[in-house]
Design a protein around this motif. Structure first.
Motif, short mmCIF file in Angstrom:
data_model
loop_
_atom_site.label_atom_id
_atom_site.label_comp_id
_atom_site.label_asym_id
_atom_site.label_seq_id
_atom_site.Cartn_x
_atom_site.Cartn_y
_atom_site.Cartn_z
N MET A 225 -57.60 -65.51 -9.99
CA MET A 225 -57.39 -64.36 -9.15
C MET A 225 -58.07 -64.57 -7.78
SD MET A 225 -55.92 -61.51 -8.91
CE MET A 225 -55.77 -60.06 -9.84
N LYS A 226 -59.26 -65.12 -7.81
CA LYS A 226 -59.97 -65.35 -6.55
C LYS A 226 -59.21 -66.31 -5.66
CE LYS A 226 -64.65 -64.29 -7.99
NZ LYS A 226 -66.03 -64.77 -8.10
N ASP A 227 -58.60 -67.33 -6.27
CA ASP A 227 -57.82 -68.29 -5.49
C ASP A 227 -56.62 -67.61 -4.85
OD1 ASP A 227 -57.14 -71.00 -4.61
OD2 ASP A 227 -55.47 -70.83 -6.04
N LYS A 228 -55.97 -66.75 -5.61
CA LYS A 228 -54.81 -66.02 -5.09
C LYS A 228 -55.21 -65.12 -3.92
CE LYS A 228 -50.71 -64.92 -7.34
NZ LYS A 228 -50.01 -64.65 -8.54
N ASP A 229 -56.35 -64.45 -4.05
CA ASP A 229 -56.85 -63.60 -2.97
C ASP A 229 -57.17 -64.41 -1.72
OD1 ASP A 229 -56.57 -61.22 -4.33
OD2 ASP A 229 -58.67 -61.09 -4.92
N LYS A 230 -57.75 -65.59 -1.90
CA LYS A 230 -58.06 -66.45 -0.76
C LYS A 230 -56.79 -66.88 -0.04
CE LYS A 230 -62.47 -68.35 -2.24
NZ LYS A 230 -63.20 -69.55 -2.64
N ARG A 231 -55.77 -67.25 -0.82
CA ARG A 231 -54.50 -67.65 -0.21
C ARG A 231 -53.83 -66.48 0.50
NH1 ARG A 231 -51.14 -69.81 -4.58
NH2 ARG A 231 -52.75 -69.20 -6.04
N ARG A 232 -53.90 -65.31 -0.10
CA ARG A 232 -53.33 -64.11 0.51
C ARG A 232 -54.05 -63.81 1.83
NH1 ARG A 232 -53.77 -60.41 -3.64
NH2 ARG A 232 -51.72 -60.99 -4.37
N ALA A 233 -55.36 -63.88 1.83
CA ALA A 233 -56.15 -63.62 3.03
C ALA A 233 -55.83 -64.64 4.13
CB ALA A 233 -57.64 -63.65 2.70
N ALA A 234 -55.70 -65.92 3.76
CA ALA A 234 -55.38 -66.95 4.74
C ALA A 234 -53.99 -66.73 5.34
CB ALA A 234 -55.46 -68.33 4.08
N TYR A 235 -53.03 -66.37 4.51
CA TYR A 235 -51.68 -66.08 4.98
C TYR A 235 -51.69 -64.91 5.96
CZ TYR A 235 -46.70 -64.84 4.67
OH TYR A 235 -45.40 -64.55 4.96
N HIS A 236 -52.39 -63.86 5.58
CA HIS A 236 -52.49 -62.66 6.42
C HIS A 236 -53.15 -62.99 7.76
CE1 HIS A 236 -52.98 -58.40 7.35
NE2 HIS A 236 -54.23 -58.67 7.66
N ARG A 237 -54.25 -63.73 7.71
CA ARG A 237 -54.97 -64.10 8.94
C ARG A 237 -54.10 -64.97 9.84
NH1 ARG A 237 -59.36 -65.27 6.66
NH2 ARG A 237 -58.82 -67.40 6.15
N PHE A 238 -53.35 -65.90 9.25
CA PHE A 238 -52.49 -66.80 10.03
C PHE A 238 -51.42 -66.02 10.80
CE2 PHE A 238 -48.74 -69.48 10.52
CZ PHE A 238 -49.30 -70.58 11.17
N TYR A 239 -50.79 -65.06 10.14
CA TYR A 239 -49.66 -64.35 10.76
C TYR A 239 -50.07 -63.12 11.57
CZ TYR A 239 -46.42 -67.40 8.42
OH TYR A 239 -45.72 -68.51 8.02
N THR A 240 -51.25 -62.59 11.36
CA THR A 240 -51.66 -61.37 12.08
C THR A 240 -52.87 -61.57 12.97
OG1 THR A 240 -53.15 -60.59 10.35
CG2 THR A 240 -50.83 -59.93 10.18
N ASP A 241 -53.60 -62.65 12.77
CA ASP A 241 -54.86 -62.91 13.48
C ASP A 241 -55.87 -61.78 13.23
OD1 ASP A 241 -56.42 -64.65 14.97
OD2 ASP A 241 -56.00 -63.61 16.84
N MET A 242 -55.80 -61.19 12.02
CA MET A 242 -56.72 -60.14 11.62
C MET A 242 -57.31 -60.49 10.26
SD MET A 242 -54.83 -56.59 12.43
CE MET A 242 -53.45 -56.58 13.53
N LYS A 243 -58.47 -59.92 9.96
CA LYS A 243 -59.11 -60.18 8.67
C LYS A 243 -58.50 -59.31 7.57
CE LYS A 243 -63.52 -62.21 9.16
NZ LYS A 243 -64.88 -62.19 8.68
N TRP A 244 -58.21 -59.94 6.45
CA TRP A 244 -57.67 -59.26 5.28
C TRP A 244 -58.73 -58.31 4.71
CZ3 TRP A 244 -53.24 -58.73 2.64
CH2 TRP A 244 -53.30 -58.32 1.32
N GLY A 245 -58.33 -57.10 4.38
CA GLY A 245 -59.21 -56.18 3.70
C GLY A 245 -60.01 -55.26 4.60
#
Length: 53
Positions: free
Chosen positions: A1-21
């Motif tokens: 689950m932690k790995d999935k959250d890290k990938r989700r956060a990286a994807y979000h940061r890449f496309y939005t230039d904002m921090k996930w969460g």
């Protein structure tokens, strides 16, 4: 689950230039742990309906 959250956060940061969460990066945040899933669904549905969509 932690790995999935890290990938989700990286994807979000890449496309939005904002921090996930971070709440300030979102239009709406609901705490389902406090409100419950059903109440969150009701709130989202009410907002969606009142927006005329």
């Amino acid at each position: 689950m932690k790995d999935k959250d890290k990938r989700r956060a990286a994807y979000h940061r890449f496309y939005t230039d904002m921090k996930w969460g971070h709440a300030q990066n979102y239009h709406m945040c609901l705490n389902s742990g406090v409100l419950g899933i059903e109440k969150c669904v009701e709130i989202i549905s009410d907002i969606y309906e009142s927006s005329g969509r």
